[in-house]
Scaffold this active site. Structure first.
Site, PDB file in Angstrom:
ATOM      1  N   HIS A 141     -10.248   1.257   1.201  1.00 24.55           N
ATOM      2  CA  HIS A 141      -9.963   2.600   1.704  1.00 24.55           C
ATOM      3  C   HIS A 141     -11.013   3.211   1.809  1.00 24.55           C
ATOM      4  O   HIS A 141     -10.838   4.217   2.858  1.00 24.55           O
ATOM      5  CB  HIS A 141      -8.828   3.046   0.780  1.00 24.55           C
ATOM      6  CG  HIS A 141      -7.386   2.572   0.962  1.00 24.55           C
ATOM      7  ND1 HIS A 141      -6.853   2.828   2.076  1.00 24.55           N
ATOM      8  CD2 HIS A 141      -6.528   2.051   0.078  1.00 24.55           C
ATOM      9  CE1 HIS A 141      -5.446   2.244   2.073  1.00 24.55           C
ATOM     10  NE2 HIS A 141      -5.354   1.870   0.768  1.00 24.55           N
TER      11      HIS A 141
ATOM     12  N   HIS B 246      -9.057  -3.696  -2.724  1.00 26.54           N
ATOM     13  CA  HIS B 246      -8.120  -2.763  -1.852  1.00 26.54           C
ATOM     14  C   HIS B 246      -8.558  -1.431  -1.663  1.00 26.54           C
ATOM     15  O   HIS B 246      -8.439  -0.829  -0.926  1.00 26.54           O
ATOM     16  CB  HIS B 246      -6.726  -2.961  -2.428  1.00 26.54           C
ATOM     17  CG  HIS B 246      -5.469  -2.354  -1.553  1.00 26.54           C
ATOM     18  ND1 HIS B 246      -4.778  -3.088  -0.941  1.00 26.54           N
ATOM     19  CD2 HIS B 246      -5.366  -1.089  -1.545  1.00 26.54           C
ATOM     20  CE1 HIS B 246      -3.785  -2.065  -0.194  1.00 26.54           C
ATOM     21  NE2 HIS B 246      -4.240  -0.886  -0.580  1.00 26.54           N
ATOM     22  N   GLU B 247      -8.717  -0.973  -2.870  1.00 23.60           N
ATOM     23  CA  GLU B 247      -9.209   0.658  -2.913  1.00 23.60           C
ATOM     24  C   GLU B 247     -10.593   0.713  -2.108  1.00 23.60           C
ATOM     25  O   GLU B 247     -10.841   1.690  -1.750  1.00 23.60           O
ATOM     26  CB  GLU B 247      -9.339   1.204  -4.460  1.00 23.60           C
ATOM     27  CG  GLU B 247      -7.805   0.975  -5.095  1.00 23.60           C
ATOM     28  CD  GLU B 247      -6.606   1.332  -4.072  1.00 23.60           C
ATOM     29  OE1 GLU B 247      -6.881   2.707  -3.580  1.00 23.60           O
ATOM     30  OE2 GLU B 247      -5.390   0.812  -4.093  1.00 23.60           O
TER      31      GLU B 247
ATOM     32  N   CYS C 259       0.683  -1.312   0.105  1.00 17.55           N
ATOM     33  CA  CYS C 259       0.024   0.019   0.234  1.00 17.55           C
ATOM     34  C   CYS C 259       0.863   1.382  -0.092  1.00 17.55           C
ATOM     35  O   CYS C 259       2.066   1.200   0.688  1.00 17.55           O
ATOM     36  CB  CYS C 259      -0.776   0.066   1.326  1.00 17.55           C
ATOM     37  SG  CYS C 259      -2.099   1.350   1.414  1.00 17.55           S
TER      38      CYS C 259
END
Length: 183
Positions: A157, A153-154, A110
């Site tokens: 966030h 993954h995004e 990351c």
């Protein structure tokens, strides 16, 4: 131009907040944010520019990672079939996902995490998401494999979740390494 100095690091409270939806159609400010994030990813993957501006290579970047708590992220990456996904997306929503799991063999990295963290991050093997792209067009993306992992993954966030939160059995997330592109 976004540089690594603009990327907030783990421990910053914005990375643990649930980001706010943006209004549609996108404001000029939100479109510019998406365009700038996409430009950063492209620059970070260009060896000359990455060296010149000291950029870590990345394939995804979420607005919270640059200190903006909005539901925006950008991706610039190929899937296993060499199809390029290069877009900014606003207010993404998962509309379906597989039960089957998948993971990156060497774990995830990351841009907001300067240390390496070892461990497998379980993800859905397939998912379908809807959102608004950086051109104010509604998009529906059916994703599988590596690119599905990048998008998850995004998406995490935007919900204040770090990749190492998902590593099963990791007692100390501040311990170990993960090579490769940062997401």
């Amino acid at each position: 131009m976004i540089t690594m100095n603009d990327v907030v690091r783990e421990g910053h409270p914005v990375l643990r907040k649930v980001a706010e939806p943006v209004s549609i159609p996108l404001s000029d400010e939100d479109r510019n944010t998406l365009t700038s994030m996409l430009e950063f990813l492209k620059n970070s993957q260009d060896p000359e520019l990455a060296e010149k501006y000291d950029l870590r290579p990345g394939v995804g970047l979420a607005a919270p990672q640059i200190g903006i708590s909005k539901r925006l992220f950008a991706v610039h990456s190929m899937d296993e079939n060499d199809k390029l996904y290069s877009l900014g997306i606003a207010n993404p929503k998962v509309i379906s996902h597989s039960i089957e799991q998948n993971q990156l063999e060497n774990g995830e990295g990351c841009l907001s995490v300067d240390r390496e963290v070892e461990g497998i991050v379980p993800r859905h093997a397939r998912l379908t998401i809807k959102g608004i792209d950086h051109n104010n067009e509604e998009v529906t993306l059916r994703l599988r494999g590596y690119i599905a992992i990048v998008f998850q993954h995004e998406l995490d966030h935007l919900d204040g979740v770090m990749f190492y939160d998902r590593i099963e059995g990791l007692e100390d997330p501040f311990k170990q390494p993960v090579p490769g592109y940062a997401l």
